[in-house]
Design a protein around this motif. Sequence first.
Motif, PDB file in Angstrom:
ATOM      1  N   CYS A  32      38.513  22.597  -1.218  1.00  0.00           N
ATOM      2  CA  CYS A  32      37.499  22.530  -0.354  1.00  0.00           C
ATOM      3  C   CYS A  32      35.944  22.767  -0.916  1.00  0.00           C
ATOM      4  N   ALA A 130      40.684  21.210   4.120  1.00  0.00           N
ATOM      5  CA  ALA A 130      40.208  20.128   3.396  1.00  0.00           C
ATOM      6  C   ALA A 130      40.317  18.673   4.326  1.00  0.00           C
ATOM      7  N   LEU A 152      40.234  17.620  -2.952  1.00  0.00           N
ATOM      8  CA  LEU A 152      40.396  17.805  -1.755  1.00  0.00           C
ATOM      9  C   LEU A 152      42.025  17.587  -1.270  1.00  0.00           C
TER      10      LEU A 152
END
Length: 319
Positions: A32, A130, A152
């Motif tokens: 993230c 994510a 991600l």
Amino acid sequence: MAKFENLYHLMTEAKTIIISGHYEPDGDCYGCQIGLRNLLRLRFPEKKILAIGTGIPALFSLVSPMDVATDEDFEGALGILVDVSCLRRCEDQRMERCAKLIKFDHHDPNRKNEYFEGESYVDHHRVSCAELICEFAWHFNMAFDKVACNALYIGIATDSGKFCYYGTKLETFQAAAFLIKNGADPVALFEIVYHETKQEKAYKKWMRAHAKKAGHVTYIAAHPSDYQAYGLDYGVASTFVNALAGRFDCKQYVYFCERDPSFIKVELRSNKRYPVQPTAMKFGGGGHRYASGMEIINGQPTVEEILEELNSVTCDVVE
């Protein structure tokens, strides 16, 4: 979506944006941070945007290293917390110096002592944070580069247990498919993230051989001499809770990993819908409903108290 609009507006106003996550970052936290950083750098090339913290060094060469922020960088900056419930759980406590704080998270927002003051987008029904970053970027038609896609994807894949954990939904696969289509390389990522040395494999075999059963809980308590005998340090050895999955016919499994006589890391899991989060929260920890963590400090709470609490838990669904 109103919350997305509020978060985005704060990003447009900031000259410097600093992104941080929780201590002992996992794949979702790291993914993230790097993913959001690159998305924002592509959208706002004139801004200074940093992702700070430990990260996952094994992925630096394939994905991206972390950034370094000076004390001055925090002055007047917008701080973004990802995959972390509140500031006190943030890896870099300098984040409190930011002028404003916002967050993206998928932990339960109703936990005690997890207060966060600031704009946020939280959905604790999602298996990974994510996924939320992807949705935010899609909402504003942001560009994804290969670094963001790899980052991600690893966040989604690891927090979903390679798409096996509770909470994995159609949206999870849709996000993963989008990231692969736009540059993520699952094979290369998994070769790093799920690579095991001979020493790690041997230690996991030892864990399974020495695991015990208490009621419907599988557990093992490891001391430094146990994992050091295989050439492993605490940082590596303490992450192997899933080696206990499937050992005995149990509802939950717990890994007690001692760092030193005053500190034991406790990882709690369930793959049969028996919640572990309430137990973790009762003793000062937290996490997700079926995957949580806590600590034993100076012998409190005891292993026996934790096992007793877990054995009092009932299933979330009728069996």
